[in-house]
Design an enzyme around this catalytic site. Sequence first.
Site, PDB file in Angstrom:
ATOM      1  N   GLU A 116       0.448  -1.064   0.295  1.00 41.34           N
ATOM      2  CA  GLU A 116       0.010  -0.414   0.014  1.00 41.34           C
ATOM      3  C   GLU A 116       0.834   1.679   0.320  1.00 41.34           C
ATOM      4  O   GLU A 116       2.255   0.985   0.409  1.00 41.34           O
ATOM      5  CB  GLU A 116      -1.313   0.154   0.983  1.00 41.34           C
ATOM      6  CG  GLU A 116       0.201   0.188   2.677  1.00 41.34           C
ATOM      7  CD  GLU A 116      -0.973  -0.290   3.973  1.00 41.34           C
ATOM      8  OE1 GLU A 116      -2.424  -0.010   3.834  1.00 41.34           O
ATOM      9  OE2 GLU A 116      -0.727  -0.659   4.428  1.00 41.34           O
ATOM     10  N   LYS A 118       2.678   4.916   0.983  1.00 40.03           N
ATOM     11  CA  LYS A 118       3.157   5.020   2.783  1.00 40.03           C
ATOM     12  C   LYS A 118       3.041   6.927   1.783  1.00 40.03           C
ATOM     13  O   LYS A 118       2.982   7.439   2.135  1.00 40.03           O
ATOM     14  CB  LYS A 118       4.173   5.511   2.599  1.00 40.03           C
ATOM     15  CG  LYS A 118       5.416   5.663   3.992  1.00 40.03           C
ATOM     16  CD  LYS A 118       6.647   4.891   3.861  1.00 40.03           C
ATOM     17  CE  LYS A 118       6.675   5.320   5.663  1.00 40.03           C
ATOM     18  NZ  LYS A 118       6.750   6.926   6.119  1.00 40.03           N
ATOM     19  N   ASP A 120       2.286  10.418   3.911  1.00 37.94           N
ATOM     20  CA  ASP A 120       2.663  11.248   4.185  1.00 37.94           C
ATOM     21  C   ASP A 120       2.197  12.651   5.205  1.00 37.94           C
ATOM     22  O   ASP A 120       1.850  13.199   4.903  1.00 37.94           O
ATOM     23  CB  ASP A 120       3.689  12.132   3.227  1.00 37.94           C
ATOM     24  CG  ASP A 120       5.050  12.803   3.943  1.00 37.94           C
ATOM     25  OD1 ASP A 120       5.328  12.649   4.996  1.00 37.94           O
ATOM     26  OD2 ASP A 120       5.539  13.296   3.400  1.00 37.94           O
ATOM     27  N   TYR A 227      -3.999   1.139   8.524  1.00 41.12           N
ATOM     28  CA  TYR A 227      -3.040   0.547   8.153  1.00 41.12           C
ATOM     29  C   TYR A 227      -3.344  -0.555   8.828  1.00 41.12           C
ATOM     30  O   TYR A 227      -1.881  -1.105   9.195  1.00 41.12           O
ATOM     31  CB  TYR A 227      -2.231   1.042   7.154  1.00 41.12           C
ATOM     32  CG  TYR A 227      -1.251   1.902   8.260  1.00 41.12           C
ATOM     33  CD1 TYR A 227      -0.489   1.304   9.355  1.00 41.12           C
ATOM     34  CD2 TYR A 227      -1.386   3.307   7.219  1.00 41.12           C
ATOM     35  CE1 TYR A 227      -0.110   2.925  10.296  1.00 41.12           C
ATOM     36  CE2 TYR A 227      -0.679   4.333   8.751  1.00 41.12           C
ATOM     37  CZ  TYR A 227       0.281   3.930   9.851  1.00 41.12           C
ATOM     38  OH  TYR A 227       0.702   5.276  10.490  1.00 41.12           O
ATOM     39  N   LYS A 316      10.726   4.003  -0.667  1.00 41.35           N
ATOM     40  CA  LYS A 316      10.787   4.926  -0.449  1.00 41.35           C
ATOM     41  C   LYS A 316      10.488   5.866  -2.272  1.00 41.35           C
ATOM     42  O   LYS A 316      12.263   5.309  -3.164  1.00 41.35           O
ATOM     43  CB  LYS A 316      11.975   5.889   0.189  1.00 41.35           C
ATOM     44  CG  LYS A 316      11.922   5.094   1.613  1.00 41.35           C
ATOM     45  CD  LYS A 316      10.666   5.524   3.120  1.00 41.35           C
ATOM     46  CE  LYS A 316      10.991   7.528   2.686  1.00 41.35           C
ATOM     47  NZ  LYS A 316      11.279   7.809   3.697  1.00 41.35           N
ATOM     48  N   CYS A 410       9.902  48.664 -11.141  1.00 42.04           N
ATOM     49  CA  CYS A 410       9.660  47.957 -11.233  1.00 42.04           C
ATOM     50  C   CYS A 410      10.438  47.781 -12.370  1.00 42.04           C
ATOM     51  O   CYS A 410      10.747  48.155 -13.603  1.00 42.04           O
ATOM     52  CB  CYS A 410       7.935  47.909 -11.917  1.00 42.04           C
ATOM     53  SG  CYS A 410       7.421  46.396 -13.404  1.00 42.04           S
ATOM     54  N   CYS A 413       8.569  48.377 -15.885  1.00 46.02           N
ATOM     55  CA  CYS A 413       8.840  48.960 -16.509  1.00 46.02           C
ATOM     56  C   CYS A 413       8.600  50.852 -15.605  1.00 46.02           C
ATOM     57  O   CYS A 413       8.698  52.151 -16.440  1.00 46.02           O
ATOM     58  CB  CYS A 413       7.267  49.673 -16.898  1.00 46.02           C
ATOM     59  SG  CYS A 413       6.519  49.934 -14.992  1.00 46.02           S
ATOM     60  N   CYS A 428       3.497  47.106  -8.748  1.00 50.26           N
ATOM     61  CA  CYS A 428       4.455  48.194  -9.159  1.00 50.26           C
ATOM     62  C   CYS A 428       2.703  48.782  -9.538  1.00 50.26           C
ATOM     63  O   CYS A 428       2.041  48.651  -9.702  1.00 50.26           O
ATOM     64  CB  CYS A 428       4.593  47.295 -10.624  1.00 50.26           C
ATOM     65  SG  CYS A 428       4.246  48.066 -11.777  1.00 50.26           S
ATOM     66  N   CYS A 434       2.810  49.533 -18.032  1.00 54.40           N
ATOM     67  CA  CYS A 434       3.728  48.720 -17.461  1.00 54.40           C
ATOM     68  C   CYS A 434       3.171  47.026 -18.381  1.00 54.40           C
ATOM     69  O   CYS A 434       1.987  46.726 -18.410  1.00 54.40           O
ATOM     70  CB  CYS A 434       3.177  47.959 -15.950  1.00 54.40           C
ATOM     71  SG  CYS A 434       4.641  46.544 -15.896  1.00 54.40           S
TER      72      CYS A 434
HETATM   73  S1  IVH Z   1       2.665   0.639   8.730  1.00 49.84           S
HETATM   74  C1  IVH Z   1       4.987  -1.757  12.549  1.00 49.84           C
HETATM   75  N1  IVH Z   1       1.923   1.658   6.414  1.00 49.84           N
HETATM   76  O1  IVH Z   1       5.679   5.912   8.393  1.00 49.84           O
HETATM   77  C2  IVH Z   1       3.868  -0.683  11.257  1.00 49.84           C
HETATM   78  N2  IVH Z   1       3.633   3.109   7.833  1.00 49.84           N
HETATM   79  O2  IVH Z   1       8.106   5.103   8.831  1.00 49.84           O
HETATM   80  C3  IVH Z   1       4.394   0.423  11.197  1.00 49.84           C
HETATM   81  N3  IVH Z   1       3.656   5.537   7.600  1.00 49.84           N
HETATM   82  O3  IVH Z   1       5.130   5.532  11.633  1.00 49.84           O
HETATM   83  C4  IVH Z   1       3.631   1.381  10.111  1.00 49.84           C
HETATM   84  N4  IVH Z   1       1.804   5.039   5.899  1.00 49.84           N
HETATM   85  O4  IVH Z   1       3.644   6.976  10.530  1.00 49.84           O
HETATM   86  C5  IVH Z   1       2.258   1.576   7.803  1.00 49.84           C
HETATM   87  N5  IVH Z   1       0.647   2.463   4.364  1.00 49.84           N
HETATM   88  C6  IVH Z   1       1.361   2.345   6.023  1.00 49.84           C
HETATM   89  C7  IVH Z   1       1.634   4.023   6.267  1.00 49.84           C
HETATM   90  C8  IVH Z   1       2.474   4.524   7.901  1.00 49.84           C
HETATM   91  C9  IVH Z   1       2.313   5.349   6.232  1.00 49.84           C
HETATM   92  C10 IVH Z   1       3.969   6.457   7.969  1.00 49.84           C
HETATM   93  C11 IVH Z   1       3.636   5.732  10.004  1.00 49.84           C
HETATM   94  C12 IVH Z   1       4.867   4.895  10.561  1.00 49.84           C
HETATM   95  C13 IVH Z   1       5.611   5.617   9.385  1.00 49.84           C
HETATM   96  C14 IVH Z   1       6.964   4.942   9.823  1.00 49.84           C
END
Ligand code: IVH
Length: 673
Positions: A116, A118, A120, A227, A316, A410, A413, A428, A434
């Site tokens: 899935e 990750k 932010d 998650y 990543k 500016c 002009c 300006c 201008c």
């Molecule tokens: S699993 C034991 N799944 O990433 C597993 N984390 O770098 C713990 N995060 O603290 C996390 N999306 O804040 C998991 N699909 C995802 C995630 C996820 C974002 C974040 C989460 C965690 C950090 C770890």
Amino acid sequence: MRVPVEIEARAKALRAEIGHHNYRYYVLDDPEVADSDYDRLLKELQGLEQQYPELITADSPTQRVGGAPVAEFGEVRHAVPMLSLENAFTAEDLTAFDSRVRDRLESAAAIEYYAEPKLDGLAINLRYVDGLLVQAATRGDGTTGEDVTHNVRTLHSIPLQLAAGAPRILDVRGEVFMPLKGFKAMNARALDRGEKIFANPRNAAAGSLRQLDPRITASRPLDMFCYGWGAVEGWTLPERHSDVIAQLLEWGLKVSPEARAVSGVEECLQYYAAVGARRASLPYEIDGVVYKVNRLGYQRELGFVSRAPRWAIAHKFPAHEETTIVRDVEFQVGRTGALTPVARLEPVTVGGVTVSNATLHNMDELERKDVRIGDRVIVRRAGDVIPEIVKVIVERRPGDARAVRLPNHCPVCGSVVERVEGEAVARCTGGLVCAAQRKESLLHFASRRAMDIEGLGSKLVDQLVDLDLVKSLADLYGLEVSQWAKLERMADKSARNVIQALERSKATTLARFLFALGIRDVGEATAGSLAQYFGQLDRIMAASPLEIQQVPDVGPVVAAHVHSFFADSRNRDVVAALRARGIHWAEQEPKAAPAAGLVTGKTFVITGTLVAMSRDEARDLIVALGGKVSGSVSKKTSFVVVGVDPGSKAQKAAELGVAVLDEAAFLDLLKQR
Ligand code: IVH
């Protein structure tokens, strides 16, 4: 007062029905009813609860917003620690991870992973007891986090009550994040008001959750994907991670629609590439994908190393942020004359794209970040967002770094640059003298949603202005075929096409024309409201700022811009010249002045901070609607409007029996007038 049984039953039915529609709308993104139907149900429930406060339950959908602010965040010790993840940056890292997993499990077969995105944002633990949300906490140091229950309750995608069959105790884990659209809108508003902007959606999400006042959180566009889980009591976990996630969805929790099971490293890499390709078009920011061994039996066998599970890894994506050096800072001039400082950078690859310019928005932002020429800075580029400077690495500032000065004149002009006291934006003052402003105004005027002049793009506009063929908007309509045909990349035929497009554009609507004029802060919606309200251009041109404020959704600032635009004789001349060239629209009778409403003749006292507007804006609105604003509460006061952190005036109102309005009720009143 005892609650009649049929009322109690109705309230219960309403809670269930609203809960169901919440789930369809916020979790599944697939509503079954119109917003108005939903609002009706909610209003009915609110009405019942107002009449019989005993009916209010902790899980009532009416209880999401407006909870009382807390004095400080309590501490929460997590029943099961919240771990972090190990990172993989390359395919080799991932292959090594998969080998370690298979070695430990002594498995030759491909491992099934649950993959899935990750997200932010920030990790949150939700505790449900017998299906009821009782607590929400941040990850903190993994062992102890902060109690943010009051704020998390305001997120619509988080159920206050799980569907039937939820276990006695369930700790659900997931990521709270701010979708990009909401993030951009929030920052745009903050920029407009000269307030601090958030560097990225992650900071915005964290800042929004760490508020003592839940009403502020409620006004922020936050969402959550679940998650994982922590402590569970009263439920035997199924065989696979994916089964748990499917069950969380059944119980009403939101999970990522992108997640799926994949087999072996090959499919992990395919998933990574597929999600990576869609990264820029996802409505939220992600910084990688996560793979988790899907069989829970295997997860148990693999266990943990220090603070991360051996059964999961984050793969990543290339970073959104890089460091580089500011070579220079130049100023660009926009349509309204606003000078935007733009940093010229030592080119650097950010997320796969070369970045050599970054916006600094305005002088306030530049000063706040203290960007100097020669500085080493962190630049950020995410999705379709314009590259930005996140911050200066002050520790690495060279001795000869030069501060940036706002030019007095500016750069295009040479007109005087003006920065109004208290405003972030410098402008300006050249107006249409201008060339930069003229070009932008022409492009805006010709754009599809304005006058819709097909074929008049920036290549032509640049030439028209640079050759001084068009000094004012109306000049566009006076050019001969031969003049058009002389321009670069133009021939007789294309010249005739442009002229035809210009002819076609002459029949327009008042709303389009107003929008096309490019009045500061008058977008399509405002232009439409103005046109509808006044019906005729001459009435708008003659209106006072207060009259303009009567238009729905027009506040004092916009009203002032509209008024001063038409007060300027140069603009009136442009309008007259355009009309003389044959631009026309059907004028309407103005809408009847609104009947004296709920605000007219009433006296208001405002106390505390309002979320949707400043106190000054609230005052102007009340005055525009015929009401009065006073500084102190007396028997003559009609309403006391109570914002966040109200003063003693709220208490005084209660003592004198004066009606008290919270912000929501106040906004309602303004709408009804
Ligand atoms: S699993 C034991 N799944 O990433 C597993 N984390 O770098 C713990 N995060 O603290 C996390 N999306 O804040 C998991 N699909 C995802 C995630 C996820 C974002 C974040 C989460 C965690 C950090 C770890």
